[in-house]
Structure formats: C-alpha cells, structure tokens
Design a protein around this motif. Structure first.
Motif, PDB file in Angstrom:
ATOM      1  N   VAL A  62      34.509  41.114  30.193  1.00 33.06           N
ATOM      2  CA  VAL A  62      35.519  42.156  30.332  1.00 33.06           C
ATOM      3  C   VAL A  62      35.184  43.271  29.347  1.00 33.06           C
TER       4      VAL A  62
ATOM      5  N   ARG B  81      38.527  45.552  32.184  1.00 32.09           N
ATOM      6  CA  ARG B  81      38.112  44.861  33.409  1.00 32.09           C
ATOM      7  C   ARG B  81      36.631  44.530  33.318  1.00 32.09           C
ATOM      8  N   THR B  82      36.193  43.668  34.213  1.00 29.14           N
ATOM      9  CA  THR B  82      34.767  43.394  34.288  1.00 29.14           C
ATOM     10  C   THR B  82      34.058  44.598  34.893  1.00 29.14           C
TER      11      THR B  82
END
Length: 277
Positions: free
Chosen positions: A55, A61-62
């Motif tokens: 992340v 977020r990834t």
C-alpha cells in the motif's frame, strides 16, 4: 524506418511499471529501444515495485497489480536488460578546473561532446529517463546524464522523463550558462503530497533514508520559473505534460500515458498537451 528510443535506467532501483509500461507502448509502435545505465551494470527493479500487496502510504492504496508485478519480474530477469549501453564509456569525463592541463582537457572534452551529439543524431529519435528511487543515486546529479540530455536538447529531439527522472531535467545545464533547460517550460513530476515520510530505499545497498533527499516539486517550480510552471495535478488520477521537447509524467500510474504521448510527439507532431498557458 522505425523510431529509435534511448532509455536511461538507474542501476540502484527503477520502479518496475515505469520501465515496463513505456517499453510495451514502444514495442506496440514498432520502435527500436536501447537500454542504457550510468556505468553499464544491469538495472534492477525496486523490490517493492514487484509487490502487489504494498500500500502506497500517500495514496492510501496499492499501486501495483498482480499482472504488472509479474510483468516486472519477467522483464527484470530477461535478456533485454542484460547488456545495457555504458554511459561512462560513451560520454567523456568533465575535467576538474584544478587539473594541471585543464585547457587541453576541456578542449578534448568539448570535442568529444560534439562526437556524442553526432552519434545521437545518427542513432536515436528520442530519450526516456525512467523513474524510481534509484535515479536519486546515479542519474539526477550525474554530469554524463546531463550531457546526454543536452545533446538531445541541442538536436531538438524529444526528451521524456518519469517521476524522479524528471529531476535530471532540472539539473541539465550548459556548463557556462548554468540555466536549467526547463526554464520557461511546463512540467509535472512527483509532487510533495506523494512524497514518502520514511523508508526511501535503494537496491545494491542497505542505504535507507527517511523522505527523499529533496522535494522534487520545489526544485521543478524553481527550475521552470519565472515564465514556466510546475503542474502537480494533485487529486487527479493522471498527470502528464507535453511542452516540446519535454514529455513529463508525475509518477507510476502515468507510465503508460507518458509512453503514449512520446509516440504521439514522434508520429503525430504533438507539441503541447496537458496544460493551459
């Protein structure tokens, strides 16, 4: 005749997608690609750029899909990166002013740069500087990389850069005039909202620092002033700027678009895109 792109990659860790994506675009366009590194060592991808579970803290977020992680692993172990062009062997060494034979060495240096420019004109149509944390170590303040950029610039050939690779443009300057070649231009790059607070790491070393050693956004703002501008486009999913001869991409998600815009510059004559004067 197919277009020919020289791609400069760090030996201390490129971000996987920032090499994979433009290469895919260039392959699809039928371009010939030559990989180069500062000293001719094989480039290596940053481990985290092959981790689909990572992340990204600033984005929350990834940023690497499982499919992209696999593409990076395949490229990173492929023969395509096995024999890069050695910039240290190709470009001359800039002499120290303290040298006992400085004038003769400077004359030889300048003559060698003319030969480099002639070689660039004969062999390449565009330059790409790949991002990642590695460029901070061996590309951004590398005078051979600067001289290579200047050769393309003097020939009015397109120069694309991604993420921290954009910093190379800010420091590429004529040795006498010392004014950035992006002065008065519009560029994008890694903005401060995307900077890490901790653990900026590099390959082939255990050297790990906190935040990047400089905020790229501030450098680009200063280098483009007063007539130009840095565009961070924070809050927008993509940020790519074309202000010929430069094509700049902010960070990893902009990699494919950076490659596509370079193709449009070469094939369709695109000169400005992504900003309003």
């Amino acid at each position: 005749m197919s277009k020919r792109v020289l791609v400069v990659v760090s030996e201390y860790g490129y971000w996987g997608e920032e090499l994979v994506a433009p290469l895919e675009v260039f392959d699809e366009a039928g371009y010939q690609v030559r990989i180069a590194t500062p000293t001719g060592r094989r480039p290596v991808a940053i481990t985290v750029s092959m981790d689909p579970t990572l992340v990204d803290p600033p984005l929350g977020r990834t940023v690497t899909t499982p499919e992209m992680a696999e593409k990076v692993r395949v490229l990173d172990s492929s023969d395509r990166l096995a024999d890069p062009l050695n910039l240290k062997e190709w470009l001359p060494e800039r002499p120290y002013h303290s040298s006992s034979d400085f004038l003769r060495e400077l004359e030889a240096y300048n003559s060698d740069l003319v030969a480099v420019r002639e070689s660039v004109a004969a062999e390449y149509d565009a330059l790409l500087l790949v991002g990642g944390s590695g460029p901070l170590v061996d590309m951004v303040n590398n005078f051979r990389v600067h001289d290579l950029i200047l050769a393309f610039h003097q020939l009015d050939l397109p120069i694309a850069a991604e993420c921290y690779g954009v910093a190379c443009l800010a420091f590429a300057r004529d040795i006498n005039e010392r004014e950035s070649i992006i002065r008065g231009k519009h560029v994008t790059g890694h903005n401060v909202e995307y900077d890490y607070k901790d653990y900026t790491g590099f390959m082939r070393t255990d050297f790990v620092i906190g935040p990047p050693p400089y905020p790229l956004e501030y450098i680009l703002r200063d280098a483009t002033a007063p007539e130009g501008r840095f565009h961070g486009n924070f809050g927008k999913e993509r940020s790519v700027i074309v202000d010929y001869p430069f094509i700049t991409g902010r960070t990893t998600p902009d990699s494919y678009l950076t490659g596509r815009k370079l193709v449009e510059v070469l094939d369709d004559g695109l000169r400005e895109w992504g900003f309003h004067r």
